[in-house]
Design an enzyme around this catalytic site. Structure first.
Site, PDB file in Angstrom:
ATOM      1  CD  GLU A   3      45.661  13.801  77.767  1.00  0.00           C
ATOM      2  OE1 GLU A   3      46.753  14.062  77.254  1.00  0.00           O
ATOM      3  OE2 GLU A   3      44.614  13.685  77.105  1.00  0.00           O
ATOM      4  CG  ASP A  42      45.996   3.968  77.226  1.00  0.00           C
ATOM      5  OD1 ASP A  42      46.018   2.931  76.545  1.00  0.00           O
ATOM      6  OD2 ASP A  42      46.541   5.007  76.851  1.00  0.00           O
ATOM      7  CG  ASN A  70      49.053  15.716  74.912  1.00  0.00           C
ATOM      8  OD1 ASN A  70      49.518  14.572  74.894  1.00  0.00           O
ATOM      9  ND2 ASN A  70      47.879  15.986  75.460  1.00  0.00           N
ATOM     10  CG  HIS A 112      48.960  11.378  76.006  1.00  0.00           C
ATOM     11  ND1 HIS A 112      47.823  11.917  75.456  1.00  0.00           N
ATOM     12  CD2 HIS A 112      49.202  10.251  75.293  1.00  0.00           C
ATOM     13  CE1 HIS A 112      47.411  11.164  74.473  1.00  0.00           C
ATOM     14  NE2 HIS A 112      48.230  10.139  74.350  1.00  0.00           N
TER      15      HIS A 112
HETATM   16  C1  GLP Z   1      46.649   7.366  72.574  1.00  0.00           C
HETATM   17  C2  GLP Z   1      46.902   6.367  73.660  1.00  0.00           C
HETATM   18  C3  GLP Z   1      48.361   6.258  73.975  1.00  0.00           C
HETATM   19  C4  GLP Z   1      49.152   6.137  72.695  1.00  0.00           C
HETATM   20  C5  GLP Z   1      48.989   7.400  71.904  1.00  0.00           C
HETATM   21  C6  GLP Z   1      49.810   7.450  70.628  1.00  0.00           C
HETATM   22  O1  GLP Z   1      46.394   8.624  73.087  1.00  0.00           O
HETATM   23  N1  GLP Z   1      46.194   6.682  74.845  1.00  0.00           N
HETATM   24  O2  GLP Z   1      48.550   5.155  74.830  1.00  0.00           O
HETATM   25  O3  GLP Z   1      50.503   5.931  73.007  1.00  0.00           O
HETATM   26  O4  GLP Z   1      47.621   7.497  71.569  1.00  0.00           O
HETATM   27  O5  GLP Z   1      49.104   6.927  69.551  1.00  0.00           O
HETATM   28  P1  GLP Z   1      49.720   6.714  68.121  1.00  0.00           P
HETATM   29  O6  GLP Z   1      50.691   5.613  68.256  1.00  0.00           O
HETATM   30  O7  GLP Z   1      48.553   6.347  67.270  1.00  0.00           O
HETATM   31  O8  GLP Z   1      50.347   7.982  67.708  1.00  0.00           O
END
Ligand code: GLP
Length: 254
Positions: free
Chosen positions: A148, A72, A141, A143
């Site tokens: 989402e 992403d 949340n 995702h």
């Molecule tokens: C973002 C990304 C996700 C990622 C998530 C978790 O929203 N789009 O791909 O997995 O954050 O991030 P973190 O590892 O910093 O908690």
């Protein structure tokens, strides 16, 4: 009747977690040096990337023949923007692990024709023979990638409107230094589901509710991570510190 709890590999926060994640990737690269891998961004995989880079520097593994995609990015940012996920991955993994440029295809969040970028991205994955491994982090949340809550589970790569919760979380992480874009681009849940192997990484106290939803074992579109429950080759690595977390308002794991 309650759904069966999905198996989870529990590892202590920090180096134990990073090593266990790196072991999974290393095992794939040993079996299949030309593996096709989709990578996540965020705090969670940082330890994994550092561990892989260390092992690569010590010639204990090589990622040079593998091919890499990402999951992403924000819409509208150039690849060198400080918030860009493409930049993050190049800095933390692809460059230090010496992955050749021709083995890298990252989403172009600033592509002019974004719909054709989505189609071309799917075509590039297909041309590479499909994804051998998707490594996923987890949003607070629930995702995965930027899919989402309420996302269509049959979707491929597409543009998404980011949720208020996601944007707020990211604003805190970036200490309000940058305006968080309203939209993102993400591989879809059906692209993820088609991968031959999935590694889900769950780290950080803020993931308690999403993890509880996953552990309930019930597929629920409100929690995109539960779309993984039916995957035939899923490994979930979670921090031991989260083992007793149930998450308020989510059916407790049994
Ligand atoms: C973002 C990304 C996700 C990622 C998530 C978790 O929203 N789009 O791909 O997995 O954050 O991030 P973190 O590892 O910093 O908690």
């Amino acid at each position: 009747m309650s759904a069966p709890s999905p198996p989870i590999l529990w590892c202590r926060r920090g180096s134990e977690f990073a090593r266990a994640a790196a072991d999974q990737v290393a095992a794939l690269l040993a079996r299949s040096p030309q593996a096709v891998i989709a990578l996540p961004t965020g705090q969670t995989p940082l330890g994994l990337y550092a561990e892989l880079v260390t092992r690569a520097a010590a010639r204990r593994l090589s990622a040079a023949q593998a091919r890499f995609f990402n999951l992403d990015d924000y819409l509208g940012l150039t690849a060198d923007h400080p918030l860009s996920y493409a930049r993050f991955l190049r800095e933390h993994f692809l460059m230090p692990a010496c992955v050749p440029e021709e083995h890298i295809r990252l989403l172009r969040g600033d592509a002019v024709g974004i719909e054709s970028e989505c189609r071309e991205y799917e075509a590039a994955i297909a041309a590479a023979g499909g994804l051998d491994l998707v490594i996923l982090g987890l949003g607070t949340n629930g995702h995965i990638g930027f899919n989402e809550p309420g996302s269509d589970w049959s979707a491929q790569t597409h543009v998404v409107r980011l949720s208020t919760e996601t944007r707020a979380t990211h604003a805190v992480q970036t200490r309000g230094k940058f305006a968080i874009p309203e939209y993102g681009i993400t591989v879809g849940i059906s692209t993820i589901a088609a991968a031959r192997e999935i590694l889900l990484l769950v780290a950080g106290d803020a993931k308690a509710r999403a993890l509880a939803a996953f552990r309930s074992g019930i597929p629920d579109p409100k929690w995109p991570v539960t779309s993984l429950l039916t995957h035939r080759n899923l490994t979930v690595l979670a921090e031991t510190e989260l083992q007793s977390a149930t998450g308020e308002g989510v059916k407790a794991p049994h």
